[in-house]
Design a protein around this motif. Structure first.
Motif, PDB file in Angstrom:
ATOM      1  N   PRO A 113       0.799  -1.235   0.000  1.00 26.35           N
ATOM      2  CA  PRO A 113       0.000   0.000   0.000  1.00 26.35           C
ATOM      3  C   PRO A 113       0.830   1.282   0.000  1.00 26.35           C
ATOM      4  O   PRO A 113       1.938   1.340   0.541  1.00 26.35           O
ATOM      5  N   LEU A 114       0.244   2.321  -0.612  1.00 25.88           N
ATOM      6  CA  LEU A 114       0.661   3.703  -0.392  1.00 25.88           C
ATOM      7  C   LEU A 114      -0.358   4.308   0.557  1.00 25.88           C
ATOM      8  O   LEU A 114      -1.564   4.245   0.303  1.00 25.88           O
ATOM      9  N   TYR A 115       0.114   4.889   1.635  1.00 22.88           N
ATOM     10  CA  TYR A 115      -0.793   5.420   2.641  1.00 22.88           C
ATOM     11  C   TYR A 115      -0.952   6.934   2.526  1.00 22.88           C
ATOM     12  O   TYR A 115       0.018   7.667   2.300  1.00 22.88           O
ATOM     13  N   ALA A 131       9.489   0.554  10.077  1.00 21.25           N
ATOM     14  CA  ALA A 131       9.332  -0.872  10.369  1.00 21.25           C
ATOM     15  C   ALA A 131       7.950  -1.162  10.952  1.00 21.25           C
ATOM     16  O   ALA A 131       7.303  -2.157  10.600  1.00 21.25           O
ATOM     17  N   ALA A 132       7.483  -0.301  11.852  1.00 19.48           N
ATOM     18  CA  ALA A 132       6.179  -0.517  12.468  1.00 19.48           C
ATOM     19  C   ALA A 132       5.050  -0.366  11.442  1.00 19.48           C
ATOM     20  O   ALA A 132       4.100  -1.157  11.422  1.00 19.48           O
ATOM     21  N   ILE A 133       5.163   0.631  10.590  1.00 21.82           N
ATOM     22  CA  ILE A 133       4.121   0.848   9.579  1.00 21.82           C
ATOM     23  C   ILE A 133       4.106  -0.302   8.580  1.00 21.82           C
ATOM     24  O   ILE A 133       3.034  -0.827   8.226  1.00 21.82           O
ATOM     25  N   GLU A 134       5.304  -0.717   8.133  1.00 20.68           N
ATOM     26  CA  GLU A 134       5.372  -1.857   7.219  1.00 20.68           C
ATOM     27  C   GLU A 134       4.869  -3.128   7.885  1.00 20.68           C
ATOM     28  O   GLU A 134       4.392  -4.050   7.221  1.00 20.68           O
ATOM     29  N   GLY A 135       4.965  -3.166   9.203  1.00 15.96           N
ATOM     30  CA  GLY A 135       4.480  -4.335   9.948  1.00 15.96           C
ATOM     31  C   GLY A 135       2.987  -4.320  10.200  1.00 15.96           C
ATOM     32  O   GLY A 135       2.460  -5.236  10.843  1.00 15.96           O
ATOM     33  N   GLY A 136       2.274  -3.269   9.751  1.00 14.04           N
ATOM     34  CA  GLY A 136       0.820  -3.255   9.855  1.00 14.04           C
ATOM     35  C   GLY A 136       0.250  -2.304  10.881  1.00 14.04           C
ATOM     36  O   GLY A 136      -0.945  -2.384  11.197  1.00 14.04           O
ATOM     37  N   ILE A 138      -0.766   0.694  10.824  1.00 15.24           N
ATOM     38  CA  ILE A 138      -1.925   1.506  10.441  1.00 15.24           C
ATOM     39  C   ILE A 138      -2.771   0.810   9.368  1.00 15.24           C
ATOM     40  O   ILE A 138      -3.625   1.438   8.730  1.00 15.24           O
ATOM     41  N   ALA A 139      -2.539  -0.467   9.183  1.00 15.75           N
ATOM     42  CA  ALA A 139      -3.293  -1.213   8.169  1.00 15.75           C
ATOM     43  C   ALA A 139      -4.763  -1.337   8.566  1.00 15.75           C
ATOM     44  O   ALA A 139      -5.115  -1.329   9.756  1.00 15.75           O
ATOM     45  N   GLY A 140      -5.620  -1.431   7.544  1.00 24.27           N
ATOM     46  CA  GLY A 140      -7.035  -1.683   7.784  1.00 24.27           C
ATOM     47  C   GLY A 140      -7.835  -0.487   8.232  1.00 24.27           C
ATOM     48  O   GLY A 140      -8.993  -0.637   8.663  1.00 24.27           O
TER      49      GLY A 140
END
Length: 338
Positions: A113-115, A131-136, A138-140
């Protein structure tokens, strides 16, 4: 190298006190061979945004200059003084606007994703790391603008700060910098040198991409050593022929716009570029952008345009030379008096 600063106050700040030397135009290598009409056109794109009494009359006069090279060159020679700020050699790098494939929804192919900027993120706030963002982290949350098919493309789109995404339905989405997570940019290339996998002369955007793609798991971890993360916004008002939006809020121009450190080079100022290396450049450009990795007095990132060809050219640039600031006469003498 691109994390864009879209804050007008930062864009318009004047040069800070720094070692400076005034030159004559005759001392600029190649000055009389440049296309000064093109340089004037680039200057006119943003000069009305420079809210400074030394610049306002110069910008007003610029609009009435005849569009021939002799007149354009005379304008710069009559109303500016060349000033070297800092001690050369300069460091020149290049950037571009990528063109990538994407999808408005995740698919088996388009998984990265591009956020858009999270609503709770305030300027200057330290947010989740890369690392935290790539780890999910803010996903969903419905913050996804688009989905790409390559994590490396996502990373380098963040470095460049803007791009064009060809969607699966045939439309093109243009995206631009909307903010960062508040963590300082760290060079992945320098990390590769530090680890001993590469020497400095081996590091380029192309080599970083190849290295990460060759070992995806270790490569993603390598990218995470840069904690900075860039968020995007959709830009729906640009003409397809125009360049991306720079730090002054206007489109930038291929090989006429540069990103600089606004602590030493005022945004909107013309800058004479003497880039050495394999493909030397002697050209008048305009400081119309900034970047998270662009720090120092003799430091500039040259905009090479849009697409893969521009990316191939920009990705190999790491050259010395000299950058010379063109300042209104009163501003130039005031700088020397500091």
């Amino acid at each position: 190298m691109r994390a864009r600063l879209g804050i007008l106050a930062a864009a318009l700040m004047a040069a800070q006190p720094a070692p400076a030397e005034m030159l004559d135009f005759d001392a600029l290598d190649g000055w009389y061979d440049d296309n000064h009409v093109e340089a004037l056109a680039s200057f006119l794109r943003t000069c009305d945004l420079i809210d400074d009494p030394d610049w306002t009359p110069v910008c007003a006069l610029a609009a009435d200059v005849p569009r021939d090279d002799a007149s354009a060159r005379s304008f710069f020679e009559l109303f500016f003084k060349p000033v070297v700020v800092g001690d050369p050699p300069a460091l020149f790098t290049g950037y571009f606007e990528p063109e990538l494939d994407g999808s408005p929804v995740p698919t088996g192919r388009f998984r990265f994703p591009l956020y858009r900027r999270p609503p709770e993120l305030q300027d200057g706030m330290a947010y989740h790391t890369r690392a935290a963002i790539e780890g999910g982290a803010i996903a969903g949350r419905g913050l996804e603008l688009a989905w790409l098919d390559d994590a490396v493309d996502v990373y380098f789109l963040q470095v460049q700060g803007s791009g064009r995404i060809r969607m699966t339905d045939g439309t093109v989405m243009r995206v631009g910098y909307a903010g960062s997570n508040g963590h300082s940019y760290r060079s992945v290339g320098q990390e590769m040198v530090r680890r001993g996998t590469h020497t400095l002369d081996q590091v380029s955007a192309q080599e970083i991409a190849a290295h990460v793609r060759a070992e995806p798991t270790a490569g993603r971890a390598l990218l995470d050593t840069n904690p900075s993360y860039v968020f995007f916004r959709k830009i729906g008002t640009l003409d397809p022929k125009d360049g991306p939006i720079g730090a002054m809020g206007r489109s930038i121009t291929t090989l006429r716009s540069i990103a600089i450190d606004p602590r030493y080079t005022p945004l909107g100022a013309p800058v004479w570029i003497e880039k050495d290396g394999r493909n030397p450049i002697r050209s008048l450009m305009v400081a119309q952008d900034t970047g998270g990795a662009i720090k120092g007095m003799q430091r500039a990132d040259i905009f090479y345009g849009t697409g893969a060809g521009a990316g191939n050219a920009a990705g190999t640039i790491r050259d010395g030379g000299r950058m010379v600031l063109l300042l209104p006469i009163d501003r130039a003498f005031a700088m020397l008096d500091q």
